[in-house]
Design a protein around this motif. Structure first.
Motif, PDB file in Angstrom:
ATOM      1  N   HIS A 144      34.273 -32.682 -31.945  1.00  0.00           N
ATOM      2  CA  HIS A 144      35.044 -32.158 -30.809  1.00  0.00           C
ATOM      3  C   HIS A 144      36.324 -32.941 -30.527  1.00  0.00           C
ATOM      4  O   HIS A 144      36.972 -32.702 -29.495  1.00  0.00           O
ATOM      5  CB  HIS A 144      34.179 -32.153 -29.545  1.00  0.00           C
ATOM      6  N   LEU A 145      36.693 -33.872 -31.404  1.00  0.00           N
ATOM      7  CA  LEU A 145      37.830 -34.742 -31.093  1.00  0.00           C
ATOM      8  C   LEU A 145      39.123 -33.950 -30.894  1.00  0.00           C
ATOM      9  O   LEU A 145      39.870 -34.194 -29.929  1.00  0.00           O
ATOM     10  CB  LEU A 145      38.024 -35.779 -32.195  1.00  0.00           C
ATOM     11  N   ILE A 146      39.417 -32.999 -31.760  1.00  0.00           N
ATOM     12  CA  ILE A 146      40.645 -32.210 -31.621  1.00  0.00           C
ATOM     13  C   ILE A 146      40.614 -31.397 -30.325  1.00  0.00           C
ATOM     14  O   ILE A 146      41.628 -31.271 -29.623  1.00  0.00           O
ATOM     15  CB  ILE A 146      40.836 -31.285 -32.840  1.00  0.00           C
TER      16      ILE A 146
ATOM     17  N   MET B 189      28.545 -41.955 -20.821  1.00  0.00           N
ATOM     18  CA  MET B 189      29.737 -42.733 -21.177  1.00  0.00           C
ATOM     19  C   MET B 189      29.396 -44.204 -21.415  1.00  0.00           C
ATOM     20  O   MET B 189      29.998 -44.856 -22.279  1.00  0.00           O
ATOM     21  CB  MET B 189      30.788 -42.610 -20.073  1.00  0.00           C
ATOM     22  N   THR B 190      28.426 -44.731 -20.678  1.00  0.00           N
ATOM     23  CA  THR B 190      28.008 -46.118 -20.894  1.00  0.00           C
ATOM     24  C   THR B 190      27.358 -46.274 -22.263  1.00  0.00           C
ATOM     25  O   THR B 190      27.615 -47.256 -22.980  1.00  0.00           O
ATOM     26  CB  THR B 190      27.022 -46.561 -19.796  1.00  0.00           C
ATOM     27  N   GLU B 191      26.519 -45.317 -22.639  1.00  0.00           N
ATOM     28  CA  GLU B 191      25.892 -45.366 -23.965  1.00  0.00           C
ATOM     29  C   GLU B 191      26.939 -45.306 -25.070  1.00  0.00           C
ATOM     30  O   GLU B 191      26.854 -46.011 -26.077  1.00  0.00           O
ATOM     31  CB  GLU B 191      24.896 -44.218 -24.125  1.00  0.00           C
ATOM     32  N   ILE B 192      27.924 -44.444 -24.888  1.00  0.00           N
ATOM     33  CA  ILE B 192      29.001 -44.355 -25.888  1.00  0.00           C
ATOM     34  C   ILE B 192      29.772 -45.659 -25.943  1.00  0.00           C
ATOM     35  O   ILE B 192      30.105 -46.166 -27.023  1.00  0.00           O
ATOM     36  CB  ILE B 192      29.943 -43.176 -25.555  1.00  0.00           C
TER      37      ILE B 192
ATOM     38  N   LEU C 152      30.156 -34.127 -24.274  1.00  0.00           N
ATOM     39  CA  LEU C 152      29.980 -35.574 -24.376  1.00  0.00           C
ATOM     40  C   LEU C 152      28.590 -35.922 -24.903  1.00  0.00           C
ATOM     41  O   LEU C 152      28.430 -36.862 -25.689  1.00  0.00           O
ATOM     42  CB  LEU C 152      30.205 -36.226 -23.009  1.00  0.00           C
ATOM     43  N   LYS C 153      27.580 -35.168 -24.473  1.00  0.00           N
ATOM     44  CA  LYS C 153      26.223 -35.413 -24.968  1.00  0.00           C
ATOM     45  C   LYS C 153      26.136 -35.133 -26.469  1.00  0.00           C
ATOM     46  O   LYS C 153      25.503 -35.885 -27.221  1.00  0.00           O
ATOM     47  CB  LYS C 153      25.220 -34.543 -24.206  1.00  0.00           C
ATOM     48  N   GLN C 154      26.760 -34.060 -26.906  1.00  0.00           N
ATOM     49  CA  GLN C 154      26.773 -33.748 -28.339  1.00  0.00           C
ATOM     50  C   GLN C 154      27.480 -34.851 -29.123  1.00  0.00           C
ATOM     51  O   GLN C 154      27.043 -35.234 -30.218  1.00  0.00           O
ATOM     52  CB  GLN C 154      27.468 -32.411 -28.575  1.00  0.00           C
ATOM     53  N   THR C 155      28.557 -35.362 -28.545  1.00  0.00           N
ATOM     54  CA  THR C 155      29.305 -36.423 -29.219  1.00  0.00           C
ATOM     55  C   THR C 155      28.481 -37.700 -29.298  1.00  0.00           C
ATOM     56  O   THR C 155      28.516 -38.408 -30.315  1.00  0.00           O
ATOM     57  CB  THR C 155      30.630 -36.685 -28.485  1.00  0.00           C
ATOM     58  N   LEU C 156      27.724 -38.015 -28.248  1.00  0.00           N
ATOM     59  CA  LEU C 156      26.862 -39.197 -28.265  1.00  0.00           C
ATOM     60  C   LEU C 156      25.817 -39.077 -29.368  1.00  0.00           C
ATOM     61  O   LEU C 156      25.583 -40.040 -30.129  1.00  0.00           O
ATOM     62  CB  LEU C 156      26.188 -39.367 -26.908  1.00  0.00           C
ATOM     63  N   THR C 157      25.188 -37.913 -29.485  1.00  0.00           N
ATOM     64  CA  THR C 157      24.202 -37.691 -30.545  1.00  0.00           C
ATOM     65  C   THR C 157      24.845 -37.829 -31.923  1.00  0.00           C
ATOM     66  O   THR C 157      24.278 -38.441 -32.841  1.00  0.00           O
ATOM     67  CB  THR C 157      23.579 -36.292 -30.408  1.00  0.00           C
TER      68      THR C 157
END
Length: 298
Positions: free
Chosen positions: A6-8, A183-186, A221-226
């Motif tokens: 999802h960065l773009i 966000m803390t986990e990331i 954000l959750k998908q990105t963390l995974t």
């Protein structure tokens, strides 16, 4: 490393304040509450029926108009915010909430009111500024609580009918804690010796978490963390590849031992004009000890 999925999309969301997720929320009748300072509690701006929008001025070019109204002595961020407001970049807002913690931004918000910015597009738009104490004494906490009630909660309830009950506030706190946990986990992933996330990527994620409606950005954000937890980091390159060994070497061998080891690994010939490294170190050490024993040299 493999690019984040999802960065773009995140980068595109940062191209303007009134981004795609903000427009979706507005289309569904939610109220956009702008703010510029962390002294304005983000949690209370995400009560049911509204969402927070931390103001930025991306792709700013000239700020001549903002400078005309505020002078070049004012910080460029404040002038950029005013410039973008004059351009109509914040016409989507339903309120602008701020605090008297920065006098430059205070002046900027005054110009929003003097120039009637946003008000023409949204007659219900209001501005509110609270006094924040720089202390955690009991009387200061009581004052801060009163300021939040008078300048944030009551105006939202009276103007837009926002539910400000204890139940609604607790629900907003619960939701805010969830996005903070993600966000803390990331962020914790950056502590690794060879992290799976770059500083730039984390900066982008942090920004989108503040400028987009929380409930709409949270699934991404959750998908990105995974994705980050499964991501394989690149192999260290250059000095980074020997940095862990260098630190271990420093800990394992104090300076004197490192000097001896250095000579053993890289021996050099002695001659009449050049002393070896351990000889120089030994002479210096003896000189320091003799200075301590001779009061005249101290």
């Amino acid at each position: 490393m493999k690019d984040l999925k999802h960065l773009i999309y995140f980068e595109n969301l940062l191209q303007e304040a009134n981004n795609e997720l903000v427009q979706q929320a507005k289309a569904e009748g939610e109220h956009a509450l702008g703010y510029t300072c962390y002294f304005v509690p983000e949690t209370l701006l995400n009560l049911p029926g509204c969402f927070s929008s931390r103001l930025r001025a991306p792709n700013t070019g000239s700020i001549d108009v903002g400078t005309y109204y505020m002078s070049s002595k004012i910080c460029s961020y404040t002038r950029s915010i005013l410039e973008r407001g004059i351009e109509g970049g914040y016409d989507y807002l339903d309120a602008l909430l701020s605090s008297e913690t920065c006098q430059m931004m205070h002046r900027g918000h005054e110009h929003f009111e003097i120039l009637g910015l946003v008000k023409e597009k949204n007659p219900q738009f209001f501005m509110s500024m609270m006094d924040v104490p720089f202390s955690d004494e009991d009387f200061a906490v009581d004052h801060y609580e009163e300021q939040l009630r008078v300048h944030v909660l009551e105006p939202l309830h009276e103007t837009y009918g926002i539910d400000i009950s204890d139940k609604a506030i607790r629900a907003a706190i619960r939701d805010h804690n969830e996005i903070s946990r993600v966000m803390t986990e990331i962020g914790d992933l950056r502590k690794a010796a060879n992290p799976v996330i770059t500083g730039y990527e984390f900066h982008v994620l942090q920004l989108v978490s503040q400028v987009c409606p929380h409930k709409r950005i949270l699934p991404y954000l959750k998908q990105t963390l995974t994705e980050l937890k499964r991501r394989k980091p690149d192999a260290p390159k250059g000095l980074a590849s020997i940095f862990p060994f260098f630190i271990s070497f420093q800990i394992a061998f104090p300076f004197g031992k490192r000097a001896s080891l250095f000579v053993k690994l890289f021996p050099c010939k002695k001659d009449a004009t050049h002393a070896s490294f351990p000889q120089i170190y030994s002479n210096n050490k003896k000189g320091r000890e003799s200075d301590k024993s001779d009061p005249k040299k101290l």
